[in-house]
Design an enzyme around this catalytic site. Structure first.
Site, PDB file in Angstrom:
ATOM      1  CE1 TYR A 124      -2.932  -3.079   0.161  1.00  0.00           C
ATOM      2  CE2 TYR A 124      -3.695  -2.410   2.311  1.00  0.00           C
ATOM      3  CZ  TYR A 124      -3.755  -3.265   1.243  1.00  0.00           C
ATOM      4  OH  TYR A 124      -4.650  -4.302   1.242  1.00  0.00           O
ATOM      5  CE  LYS A 169       4.778 -17.274  -0.776  1.00  0.00           C
ATOM      6  NZ  LYS A 169       4.349 -18.657  -0.496  1.00  0.00           N
ATOM      7  CG  ASP A 200       1.998 -19.869   1.558  1.00  0.00           C
ATOM      8  OD1 ASP A 200       2.758 -19.544   2.488  1.00  0.00           O
ATOM      9  OD2 ASP A 200       2.407 -20.373   0.492  1.00  0.00           O
ATOM     10  CG  ASP A 224      -6.465  -5.352   4.245  1.00  0.00           C
ATOM     11  OD1 ASP A 224      -7.390  -5.397   5.065  1.00  0.00           O
ATOM     12  OD2 ASP A 224      -6.549  -4.750   3.155  1.00  0.00           O
ATOM     13  CG  ASP A 228     -11.234  -8.371   5.931  1.00  0.00           C
ATOM     14  OD1 ASP A 228     -10.899  -7.580   6.834  1.00  0.00           O
ATOM     15  OD2 ASP A 228     -11.935  -8.039   4.952  1.00  0.00           O
TER      16      ASP A 228
END
Ligand code: ATP
Length: 332
Positions: A124, A169, A200, A224, A228
């Site tokens: 972002y 990652k 993952d 993020d 969620d």
């Protein structure tokens, strides 16, 4: 304390209105400064947040924020990104904890963890290049950004189980090697038990064994998505609060967005917004009041006063009235 109140768009208006009623019931010396930003402002003025809005926000100590709808227009400048960046609110804190009588998709209620998401860089960064046949987004990871979020997460871990999971990652994204190294060094230096996980594997593990985690620190986009996803463990997006913390300012908002599909129907769950208010009270050291708000939420849920997202038939206002009633009785 001076509090900017931004309802925003969609269900943001409904849930923040309820949270403000709960705040009012606490009778604290807080000056509220209402501000209109978001899609409606963009439609009216061509900008979703003006420089004057930002100046007003900067004069406030913190913000209680609902949600804004982001239109798919490349010229639209995200309100959330603007506020987070301008006020340098680098830490996004999302506690994932079961609430009374509610179980999410896994049916378990033995977990209690916090996602600490780096909030100002990563995917972002806002550095983007759009062309007809190719588009780029620059993923930015800095030592400074990684260090301050790692320090925040370690400080939080010390107040909990002293346990940190660093999510990254770095096997594919070389920029994550820096994030991982800085987080490891910080945890080691601060004597925190830590391990690291690839994002993952972490997504899978959070669904299968959420009870294994305490404080999770990760980069912007991963945080993020994981938060969620974790809302499904709690039971609904309408139950999960968040805080954005900077050196000088803080900003409290439900994890959910503006949910245009249920806006104006009077059925949005206000609990995520009310728990965001609770986080604000904790941040401001109004711990007694924060506890009353948390107890109010658990009381209302135990009474089975629930909105449709958690299999009830109550309306937003029913929850609000029950919460306000509980708070008033505690203070009487
Ligand atoms: P936005 O574009 O603003 O992010 P969205 O609809 O894409 O909005 P969310 O608002 O996060 O994303 O919500 C996803 C879905 O979850 C919604 O369509 C809605 O059905 C449900 N939901 C989210 N928040 C609530 C809430 N507070 N109460 C009830 N349902 C909710």
């Amino acid at each position: 304390m001076k509090l900017a109140v931004i309802e925003g768009d969609g269900i943001g208006k409904e849930v923040i209105s309820s949270a403000v009623k709960v705040l009012d019931a606490l009778s604290l010396p807080i000056e509220k400064v209402p501000l209109e930003v978001g899609l409606r402002k963009w439609e009216k003025c061509g900008v979703a947040i003006t420089d004057e809005d930002m100046e007003t926000i900067k004069e406030c100590d913190c913000i209680l924020f609902g949600a804004v709808t982001t239109p798919p227009d490349p010229d639209y400048k995200s309100v959330l990104l603007t506020i987070r960046k301008e006020l340098d609110m680098y830490a996004n804190i999302r506690p994932i904890k079961p609430l009374a009588g509610i179980t999410g998709i896994t049916g378990r209620n033995d977990f209690d963890f916090v996602i600490v998401r780096e909030n100002t860089e990563g995917m972002y960064s806002g550095i983007e290049e759009l062309h007809d046949d190719v588009s780029y987004t620059t993923r930015v990871i800095t030592r400074k950004g990684s260090k301050r979020i790692a320090e925040y997460a370690c400080k939080l871990a010390k107040t909990r189980k002293n346990n940190l999971t660093i999510v990254h990652k770095s096997n594919v994204l070389k920029s994550d090697k820096l994030f991982l190294d800085v987080c490891r060094d910080t945890a080691r230096y601060q004597d925190i038990d830590y391990k690291d996980m690839l994002v993952d594997s972490m997504a899978y593990s959070l669904i299968c064994s959420p009870q294994k985690y305490d404080v999770i620190v990760t980069t912007n986009l991963f945080g993020d998505i994981l938060s969620d996803m974790s809302a499904a463990l709690v039971g609904s997006l309408g139950l999960v609060p968040s805080a954005n913390i900077g050196e000088k300012h803080a900003f409290f908002e439900p994890v959910h967005g503006s949910a245009p599909d249920i806006a104006m129907k009077g059925i949005a769950n206000p609990i995520a917004a009310v728990l965001s208010l609770k986080m604000m009270l904790e941040w401001h050291d109004d711990t007694e009041e924060a506890k009353i708000v948390e107890d109010a939420v658990n009381h209302v849920l135990t009474q089975k006063i629930r909105t449709p997202d958690i299999n009830g038939s109550a309306r937003t206002k029913d929850i609000e009235y029950a919460l306000v009633d509980y708070v008033r009785k505690q203070l009487a």
